[in-house]
Design a protein around this motif. Sequence first.
Motif, mmCIF file in Angstrom:
data_model
loop_
_atom_site.group_PDB
_atom_site.id
_atom_site.type_symbol
_atom_site.label_atom_id
_atom_site.label_comp_id
_atom_site.label_asym_id
_atom_site.label_seq_id
_atom_site.Cartn_x
_atom_site.Cartn_y
_atom_site.Cartn_z
ATOM 1 N N LEU A 30 27.282 -66.482 -56.398
ATOM 2 C CA LEU A 30 28.303 -67.360 -55.840
ATOM 3 C C LEU A 30 29.709 -66.959 -56.290
ATOM 4 N N VAL A 31 29.796 -66.239 -57.401
ATOM 5 C CA VAL A 31 31.096 -65.797 -57.911
ATOM 6 C C VAL A 31 31.888 -65.076 -56.824
ATOM 7 N N ASN A 32 31.186 -64.320 -55.991
ATOM 8 C CA ASN A 32 31.847 -63.531 -54.943
ATOM 9 C C ASN A 32 32.485 -64.388 -53.855
ATOM 10 N N MET A 33 32.225 -65.686 -53.849
ATOM 11 C CA MET A 33 32.754 -66.571 -52.818
ATOM 12 C C MET A 33 34.065 -67.241 -53.227
ATOM 13 N N TYR A 34 34.491 -67.023 -54.486
ATOM 14 C CA TYR A 34 35.663 -67.733 -54.993
ATOM 15 C C TYR A 34 36.698 -66.770 -55.564
ATOM 16 N N GLY A 35 37.885 -67.304 -55.817
ATOM 17 C CA GLY A 35 38.968 -66.490 -56.354
ATOM 18 C C GLY A 35 39.095 -66.597 -57.853
ATOM 19 N N LYS A 36 38.728 -67.759 -58.426
ATOM 20 C CA LYS A 36 38.882 -67.985 -59.859
ATOM 21 C C LYS A 36 37.692 -68.809 -60.344
ATOM 22 N N VAL A 37 36.894 -68.245 -61.249
ATOM 23 C CA VAL A 37 35.606 -68.840 -61.605
ATOM 24 C C VAL A 37 35.429 -68.909 -63.119
ATOM 25 N N ALA A 50 36.513 -61.860 -57.760
ATOM 26 C CA ALA A 50 37.016 -63.084 -58.384
ATOM 27 C C ALA A 50 37.661 -62.798 -59.740
ATOM 28 N N VAL A 80 40.494 -73.073 -62.841
ATOM 29 C CA VAL A 80 39.506 -72.399 -61.990
ATOM 30 C C VAL A 80 39.141 -73.253 -60.784
ATOM 31 N N GLU A 81 38.584 -72.597 -59.769
ATOM 32 C CA GLU A 81 38.134 -73.289 -58.557
ATOM 33 C C GLU A 81 36.743 -73.887 -58.727
ATOM 34 N N VAL A 82 35.919 -73.207 -59.530
ATOM 35 C CA VAL A 82 34.524 -73.621 -59.632
ATOM 36 C C VAL A 82 33.960 -73.235 -60.994
#
Length: 260
Positions: A141-148, A170, A227-229
């Motif tokens: 899922l890391v690949n779906m966000y910009g900041k994790v 990310a 972070v976003e997530v």
Amino acid sequence: MALCLLWAFIMLTISYDPKSRSYSKELGSRVVKSQEFWVTVGITVLIIMPWLTVRRVGVKVSSASGHASMIRFEGGIKAGILGRISPSPLSEWHAFGIISDGKKEHMMLAGAVGDFTKSLVSNPPTHLWVRQVHFAGLPYLVNMYGKVLLVATGSGICVFLSFLLQPCKADVYLLWVAKGIEQNFGKEIKEMVSGYPKEKVILHDTAVLGRPNVSHLSVSAAKNWGVEVVIVTSNPEGSRDVVNACKHVGIAAFGPIWDS
């Protein structure tokens, strides 16, 4: 057996004529035009395909302590991927996160918590069975966000290490809570984490700093880094607590359905 029963059910269903209340021996075009038939073909292919890639491969197993073992395989793997291994392909399969820099080799860190994982420490094998079809795990899922923010406890760190070793879309931050990091997980694992920018990592060694409230640490780190997530791998209770704490303050969070 389940596949055989499914095929028997599908063929009986297709051959049955509700008007005459009888079974037809001439299927032919009825089978080809049946949606159920093609769905079952697809299911069968997807189930059989991984078994066609089962191979016995050479491995190198080392252990820095009696708490975990490091299993090495040839070939690089991209980040976020999990793999399955087995001492005997028809008896049991175990899934582990893959650690790799994406180049020449990949590794699995196996905590000694069951009969199989304990045997890796006490009696290291020279070969293991693998399925060459790998699958995406929760960390993908890391690949779906910009900041994790990645939160790991104990050996849960293994599913995240690839994101520290190879380029990632990310901006990744890490919170790792574990006991006796170098003693239990080895110098190599510690160096992998230490090689990542220090301003993006929080290491909490419970042998030195005591047992923390992981949920509070996660929420605080997520807010500080913006972070976003949050993605967490821990035991069932730990993962649930972190996910619920983050969602309570409006931060998206994901953890494994079962234990990690």
